[in-house]
Write a protein that holds these residues in place. Sequence first.
Motif, PDB file in Angstrom:
ATOM      1  N   ARG A  65      10.710  -9.452  -1.898  1.00  0.00           N
ATOM      2  CA  ARG A  65       9.265  -9.325  -1.765  1.00  0.00           C
ATOM      3  C   ARG A  65       8.937  -7.913  -1.290  1.00  0.00           C
ATOM      4  NH1 ARG A  65       7.287 -14.421  -2.379  1.00  0.00           N
ATOM      5  NH2 ARG A  65       8.443 -16.134  -1.409  1.00  0.00           N
ATOM      6  N   ARG A  66       7.951  -7.310  -1.925  1.00  0.00           N
ATOM      7  CA  ARG A  66       7.513  -5.992  -1.492  1.00  0.00           C
ATOM      8  C   ARG A  66       6.881  -6.029  -0.106  1.00  0.00           C
ATOM      9  NH1 ARG A  66       3.478  -3.586  -4.382  1.00  0.00           N
ATOM     10  NH2 ARG A  66       2.935  -5.468  -5.569  1.00  0.00           N
ATOM     11  N   ALA A  67       6.468  -7.213   0.340  1.00  0.00           N
ATOM     12  CA  ALA A  67       5.842  -7.329   1.656  1.00  0.00           C
ATOM     13  C   ALA A  67       6.773  -6.881   2.768  1.00  0.00           C
ATOM     14  CB  ALA A  67       5.394  -8.773   1.894  1.00  0.00           C
ATOM     15  N   TYR A  68       8.093  -7.054   2.577  1.00  0.00           N
ATOM     16  CA  TYR A  68       9.016  -6.634   3.634  1.00  0.00           C
ATOM     17  C   TYR A  68      10.218  -5.839   3.126  1.00  0.00           C
ATOM     18  CZ  TYR A  68      11.056 -11.268   2.457  1.00  0.00           C
ATOM     19  OH  TYR A  68      11.563 -12.372   1.819  1.00  0.00           O
ATOM     20  N   PHE A  69      10.330  -5.579   1.842  1.00  0.00           N
ATOM     21  CA  PHE A  69      11.353  -4.676   1.313  1.00  0.00           C
ATOM     22  C   PHE A  69      10.736  -3.299   1.113  1.00  0.00           C
ATOM     23  CE2 PHE A  69      14.123  -8.182   0.334  1.00  0.00           C
ATOM     24  CZ  PHE A  69      15.383  -7.635   0.118  1.00  0.00           C
ATOM     25  N   THR A  70      11.338  -2.262   1.671  1.00  0.00           N
ATOM     26  CA  THR A  70      10.913  -0.904   1.341  1.00  0.00           C
ATOM     27  C   THR A  70      11.433  -0.556  -0.060  1.00  0.00           C
ATOM     28  OG1 THR A  70      12.911   0.168   2.182  1.00  0.00           O
ATOM     29  CG2 THR A  70      11.139  -0.256   3.774  1.00  0.00           C
ATOM     30  N   PRO A  71      10.893   0.470  -0.692  1.00  0.00           N
ATOM     31  CA  PRO A  71      11.429   0.876  -1.999  1.00  0.00           C
ATOM     32  C   PRO A  71      12.906   1.244  -1.938  1.00  0.00           C
ATOM     33  CG  PRO A  71       9.503   2.207  -1.397  1.00  0.00           C
ATOM     34  CD  PRO A  71       9.701   1.231  -0.308  1.00  0.00           C
ATOM     35  N   GLU A  72      13.333   1.928  -0.837  1.00  0.00           N
ATOM     36  CA  GLU A  72      14.747   2.289  -0.704  1.00  0.00           C
ATOM     37  C   GLU A  72      15.625   1.039  -0.683  1.00  0.00           C
ATOM     38  OE1 GLU A  72      12.560   5.619   1.537  1.00  0.00           O
ATOM     39  OE2 GLU A  72      12.356   3.451   1.274  1.00  0.00           O
ATOM     40  N   GLU A  73      15.210   0.047   0.089  1.00  0.00           N
ATOM     41  CA  GLU A  73      15.991  -1.196   0.199  1.00  0.00           C
ATOM     42  C   GLU A  73      16.013  -1.945  -1.129  1.00  0.00           C
ATOM     43  OE1 GLU A  73      14.966  -1.868   4.938  1.00  0.00           O
ATOM     44  OE2 GLU A  73      13.712  -2.775   3.378  1.00  0.00           O
ATOM     45  N   ALA A 108       4.927   7.836  -8.408  1.00  0.00           N
ATOM     46  CA  ALA A 108       6.046   8.767  -8.274  1.00  0.00           C
ATOM     47  C   ALA A 108       6.716   8.658  -6.908  1.00  0.00           C
ATOM     48  CB  ALA A 108       5.569  10.197  -8.521  1.00  0.00           C
ATOM     49  N   ALA A 109       5.928   8.493  -5.848  1.00  0.00           N
ATOM     50  CA  ALA A 109       6.505   8.415  -4.505  1.00  0.00           C
ATOM     51  C   ALA A 109       7.362   7.169  -4.353  1.00  0.00           C
ATOM     52  CB  ALA A 109       5.390   8.427  -3.460  1.00  0.00           C
ATOM     53  N   TRP A 110       6.866   6.037  -4.853  1.00  0.00           N
ATOM     54  CA  TRP A 110       7.646   4.799  -4.771  1.00  0.00           C
ATOM     55  C   TRP A 110       8.944   4.945  -5.563  1.00  0.00           C
ATOM     56  CZ3 TRP A 110      10.075   1.200  -7.648  1.00  0.00           C
ATOM     57  CH2 TRP A 110      10.408  -0.011  -7.035  1.00  0.00           C
ATOM     58  N   LEU A 111       8.842   5.529  -6.751  1.00  0.00           N
ATOM     59  CA  LEU A 111      10.014   5.642  -7.614  1.00  0.00           C
ATOM     60  C   LEU A 111      11.070   6.567  -7.002  1.00  0.00           C
ATOM     61  CD1 LEU A 111      10.577   4.325 -10.377  1.00  0.00           C
ATOM     62  CD2 LEU A 111      10.018   6.515 -11.417  1.00  0.00           C
TER      63      LEU A 111
END
Length: 355
Positions: A65-73, A108-111
């Motif tokens: 879930r994006r609610a608690y996963f950062t993009p890096e994780e 772009a920042a998320w990617l």
Amino acid sequence: MPTPPAHNAPHHALSEDSILACLGRHFPQTGPSLLLGRGDDCAVLRGTRPLAVSSDLFLEDIHFRRAYFTPEETGYKALAVNVSDLAACGARPVGFTLCLGLPRWVDAAWLEAFFSGMASLASEHHMVLAGGDLSGCERLHISITVWGEPADPGNFLTRGGSMPGDVLFVVGRLGLARVGLNVLEAHGRAALADWPCACAAHLHPEPQVDAGLMLARAGFNARPPALMDVSDGIMRDLPRLLGLTGELSAGGQSGRGTLGAEILLARGQLHPEVVGYADATGKNPVHEALLGGEDYALLGSCAPDMLPPLHAAIPRLTSIGVVTAGGGIVCNNEPLDKLAAMRGFDHFDRYQQDA
């Protein structure tokens, strides 16, 4: 595990070329395992040795879930779950392909952060990204195929081959990622403060690659261990290791009859956060460890005389019982088949409930 920084950069619309350029900044175009890398219709792999290959999906609101996963994780774990399959075969990771279905909100920042997390694990294991595909999608969709080479010396390990009297062992923690999932679902990233190890086990699992390679080398001049990774919990995965579910290759248990297991698993063998969570919620900590799910530990069996050198070589290896003849799995003298409510993770359970 430190909490990654927030990504609050302005949203910039992406194009296929900008996505590929971002990917190129994180993953090199060449590597020792490639004769031809990304940019053509196919990658061409170098080598004369056999390759172990595995694929996994990593889907928004199914696996994370994006609610608690950062993009890096998200990037890290999407690759880690595949690398764990290679570890379970005693394979050395070599490369992977990546297919992405990206929704409109991805910028772009998320990617950049997503690829950074994935690239950190790829770099750790010297894995090359050979290619893949991109598409628009309603929800984030990640599909990865990995491949690896056998240990040197060594051959690939399989789930089959357990025999009565073999020792059952695990490498890694049981039940810790389950606790992490439960507290993250309940409290979001605030759970990191009280359950740091459990949250890290769910958000940032560590594939047991070195242990898998050591087990493969140990089996090179002896009867090799049987091995698999624990992704759905001991309750579901141990029967698979023992050939009780019909999933092993033909002949995987040939001539050995029906196998069973006697497990001895004490509270003291479990991580304190598993015990603490079970006590706080009125649950049995051993049952929580058996249910597990996404532990990405290794589960295996080996001949008894192989256990002492394995203990010495693999510090996190713990014996948990023995393989028996005649079927049936017992944990701490409790038959597990009588615990109808205790089932490991199955993606399709909800379909049966809705039927």
